[in-house]
Design a protein around this motif. Structure first.
Motif, mmCIF file in Angstrom:
data_model
loop_
_atom_site.group_PDB
_atom_site.id
_atom_site.type_symbol
_atom_site.label_atom_id
_atom_site.label_comp_id
_atom_site.label_asym_id
_atom_site.label_seq_id
_atom_site.Cartn_x
_atom_site.Cartn_y
_atom_site.Cartn_z
ATOM 1 N N ALA A 118 0.912 -1.281 -0.120
ATOM 2 C CA ALA A 118 -0.023 -0.049 -0.035
ATOM 3 C C ALA A 118 0.884 1.177 -0.023
ATOM 4 C CB ALA A 118 -0.964 -0.092 1.230
ATOM 5 N N GLU A 119 2.004 1.273 0.755
ATOM 6 C CA GLU A 119 2.647 2.467 0.674
ATOM 7 C C GLU A 119 3.315 2.818 -0.530
ATOM 8 O OE1 GLU A 119 6.249 4.531 0.158
ATOM 9 O OE2 GLU A 119 6.764 2.259 0.733
ATOM 10 N N LYS A 120 3.712 1.792 -1.303
ATOM 11 C CA LYS A 120 4.206 1.872 -2.732
ATOM 12 C C LYS A 120 3.342 2.206 -3.661
ATOM 13 C CE LYS A 120 8.179 -1.309 -1.837
ATOM 14 N NZ LYS A 120 8.933 -2.451 -2.096
ATOM 15 N N LEU B 227 -2.911 -4.843 13.314
ATOM 16 C CA LEU B 227 -3.749 -4.273 12.385
ATOM 17 C C LEU B 227 -4.075 -3.000 12.909
ATOM 18 C CD1 LEU B 227 -6.258 -4.558 10.815
ATOM 19 C CD2 LEU B 227 -7.315 -5.497 12.771
ATOM 20 N N GLY B 228 -4.121 -2.643 14.153
ATOM 21 C CA GLY B 228 -4.092 -0.994 14.398
ATOM 22 C C GLY B 228 -3.134 -0.024 13.744
ATOM 23 N N ARG B 229 -1.709 -0.711 13.722
ATOM 24 C CA ARG B 229 -0.833 0.168 13.287
ATOM 25 C C ARG B 229 -1.104 0.508 11.787
ATOM 26 N NH1 ARG B 229 4.909 -0.080 14.058
ATOM 27 N NH2 ARG B 229 3.908 0.311 16.470
ATOM 28 N N HIS B 230 -1.624 -0.721 11.045
ATOM 29 C CA HIS B 230 -1.665 -0.282 9.617
ATOM 30 C C HIS B 230 -3.020 0.597 9.367
ATOM 31 C CE1 HIS B 230 1.119 -3.375 7.898
ATOM 32 N NE2 HIS B 230 0.513 -4.420 8.518
ATOM 33 N N ILE B 231 -4.081 0.547 10.125
ATOM 34 C CA ILE B 231 -4.972 1.364 10.042
ATOM 35 C C ILE B 231 -4.421 2.837 10.370
ATOM 36 C CG2 ILE B 231 -7.206 2.264 10.936
ATOM 37 C CD1 ILE B 231 -7.857 -0.629 12.007
ATOM 38 N N GLU B 232 -3.605 3.106 11.143
ATOM 39 C CA GLU B 232 -3.057 4.465 11.519
ATOM 40 C C GLU B 232 -2.231 4.867 10.167
ATOM 41 O OE1 GLU B 232 -0.744 4.164 15.196
ATOM 42 O OE2 GLU B 232 -2.788 3.587 16.353
ATOM 43 N N ASN B 233 -1.513 3.931 9.756
ATOM 44 C CA ASN B 233 -0.754 4.449 8.456
ATOM 45 C C ASN B 233 -1.452 4.776 7.416
ATOM 46 O OD1 ASN B 233 1.827 4.223 10.037
ATOM 47 N ND2 ASN B 233 2.199 1.888 9.198
ATOM 48 N N LEU B 234 -2.641 4.012 6.978
ATOM 49 C CA LEU B 234 -3.356 4.352 5.843
ATOM 50 C C LEU B 234 -4.005 5.519 5.900
ATOM 51 C CD1 LEU B 234 -4.647 0.559 5.168
ATOM 52 C CD2 LEU B 234 -2.867 2.018 3.844
ATOM 53 N N LYS B 235 -4.676 5.643 7.053
ATOM 54 C CA LYS B 235 -5.342 6.906 7.519
ATOM 55 C C LYS B 235 -4.437 8.415 7.064
ATOM 56 C CE LYS B 235 -9.233 5.778 10.475
ATOM 57 N NZ LYS B 235 -9.711 5.982 11.935
#
Length: 558
Positions: free
Chosen positions: A309-311, A362-370
């Motif tokens: 997702a980052e890329k 999971l929480g870390r990924h949610i924060e990153n995407l937001k």
């Protein structure tokens, strides 16, 4: 209850002629170049003709860090596409093509699973329409022309110790990682060290997936740096005069492949760059064309959201002018338990505490995407062993993190099981709430871009890079490459560079081992930790079980 294997389900699919699938999204028969009855390429003339149309909504499917328990990102992508069509939306799917290496190794295919698959499954996971063979051939042509140039007098004064261009083959073959070529005397050239990568790691693959048309493709191929002279000045592909012939070999491969899901909904399957060493997304030309043909386009990015997702967001969207309207983050109860310390053999047993313990990943990924300004929905890819209490624990955790989790049973039930997810994703995509923006600007220095990803996405304290690496980055900036995005190459199994560090680690460092300039693809590859560009086969590769049965059907693909 015994479930059928993916290949058994795919074999029973009631496929429609590919012309009917094309007609659903406005592609007439003359614009399709059929490969048999169930797959076709879309002509460049047709692609050019739809460019004035309005774009549909773009939905990205990504996932938590992969675990041996499985997450089902592609399955969810296909299931969501079918679900959107079930609720009356005009939707299509865009995914990557499968590499032969993983098919015959350990990972298996890339066509989804259960009742959420793209077909024809066997062809997609094998030779398909020959795109990967074309990429391998184009790459190999350049390899041959470089050594041929050196043999016939080396007019460009290539330093044979600094030939950057490795060879490729679309197979997992560790014996080829490091080789010595041109042995056998004067007639065979000048001996030098070389090596092979897997085809999906080729810069040619990354270029095919980022180029907008054949003219752009040839320019990018010409921009590739293949070697250096003794004075460290670069030698480009165009200096070898290989870019024109390579474009000829890739002419058909540039055209997106149209296939269908088990429920006869359209899907583009095109391109397949490594999600470690490259950007891990299907082709720009497939995605942008789909957006002109469908109201909703569901696509995916490789590995977990910290890589794929980052890329997708920092590289593909930036370069192609794309802006996602929603992101679906795939997780499973099983993976949460594994992140919570449960052994794979015990994942079938209820363990709510382990689920809660594993949720921070999971929480870390949610924060990153937001942080990219996009709304996030968590899709709980349902397994039959999941209990109500375990599912509720995930839902509660996601709610606490300002998002929502929806159970999807597409693997078992197809679109019937993904309709709820589709309904909510469509609402969010239509809401106009996405305020997407990459997390760093073009004009930030290359090292600062690396630090931004390491600190904001991986939550590292620092980036460790010696003076040689920092000097190399500064030199590329002086040469005009400072505005390129960075493509991080690290383990997919952790936010850190340690594959064994699960969960949501903090306080770690990101060591940069080397940096590579992919001048044609248009990014700087940052190698962190140990990254394999040529995988090996496991002790018992899947190939041992792949065969033709008495009826001439393929068995053993998964």
């Amino acid at each position: 209850m015994a479930y059928k294997s993916d290949i058994e389900i795919a074999r029973e699919a009631q496929k429609k002629p590919i012309q009917e699938i094309g007609a659903k999204i406005g592609i007439d028969g003359e614009a399709l170049l059929p490969y048999g009855h169930d797959k076709a390429k879309v002509s460049q003339d047709f692609i050019n003709s739809v460019q004035s149309k309005k774009n549909g909504k773009l939905i990205l499917v990504t996932a938590i860090n992969p675990t041996p328990a499985g997450e089902g990102k592609t399955t969810t992508t296909v299931g969501l596409g079918d679900g959107l069509n079930r609720i009356g939306k005009n939707a299509m799917v865009c995914i990557r093509e499968a590499s032969l290496g993983p098919n015959f190794g350990m990972k298996g295919g890339a066509a989804g699973g259960g009742m959420a698959q793209v077909v024809p499954m066997e062809e997609m996971n094998l030779h398909f329409t020959g795109d990967f063979h074309a990429i391998t051939s184009a790459h190999s042509l350049l390899s041959a022309m470089i050594d041929n140039h050196i043999y016939w007098g080396n007019e460009l004064e290539i330093d044979v110790r600094r030939v950057q261009w490795r060879r490729v083959v679309d197979m997992n073959d560790r014996a080829l990682r490091q080789i010595t070529c041109s042995l056998g005397g004067v007639a065979n050239g000048f001996p030098r060290e070389a090596g092979f990568d897997i085809t999906v790691a080729s810069e040619v693959m990354a270029i095919l997936c980022l180029a907008k048309d054949l003219e752009d493709l040839q320019k990018r191929l010409g921009d590739m740096i293949v070697a250096y002279r003794r004075d460290r000045s670069p030698v480009y592909c165009r200096d070898i005069k290989a870019d024109g012939a390579m474009t000829v070999l890739l002419k058909d491969a540039m055209q997106p492949n149209l296939v269908q899901t088990l429920e006869n909904n359209p899907a583009f399957v095109h391109g397949g760059p490594f999600a470690n060493i490259a950007h891990g997304c299907n082709s720009v030309i497939a995605t942008t064309t789909a957006l002109k043909l469908a109201d909703y386009v569901v696509t995916e990015a490789g590995f977990g959201a910290d890589l794929g997702a980052e890329k997708f967001l920092n590289i593909k969207c930036r370069k192609a002018g794309l802006s996602p309207d929603a992101v679906v983050l795939v997780a499973t109860v099983r993976a949460m338990k594994m992140n919570g310390g449960v052994a794979k053999a015990d994942l079938g047993d209820e363990n709510v505490d382990a689920v809660k313990k594993g949720c921070p990943n999971l929480g870390r990924h949610i924060e990153n995407l937001k942080s990219f300004g996009v709304p996030v929905v968590v899709a709980i890819n349902h397994f039959v062993t999941d209990t109500d209490a375990e599912v509720q624990a995930v839902k509660d955790y996601v709610t606490e993190h300002g998002s929502e989790a929806i159970v999807s049973r597409h693997w078992e039930l197809g679109s019937e099981g993904s309709a709820d997810l589709a309904m909510r994703v469509a609402e969010i995509a239509d809401s106009g709430k996405s305020q997407f923006s990459p997390i760093y600007p073009d004009d930030m220095s290359l090292f600062e871009k690396i630090e931004t990803i390491a600190k904001r996405i991986y939550r590292a304290d620092e980036v460790l890079a010696d003076k040689k690496i920092r000097d190399q980055l500064k030199l590329w900036e002086e040469q005009g490459y400072g505005n390129l995005p960075v493509c991080m190459a690290k383990t997919q199994y952790s936010f850190s560079t340690d594959p064994n560090l699960r969960g949501a680690p903090t306080g770690h460092s990101v060591p940069v081992r080397e940096v590579r300039l992919s001048a044609g693809a248009g990014f700087v590859v940052v190698v962190c930790g140990e990254i394999m560009t040529m995988p090996g086969l496991p002790r018992h590769p899947a190939a041992e079980s792949i065969m033709l049965n008495a009826d001439g059907q393929i068995e053993g693909l998964f």
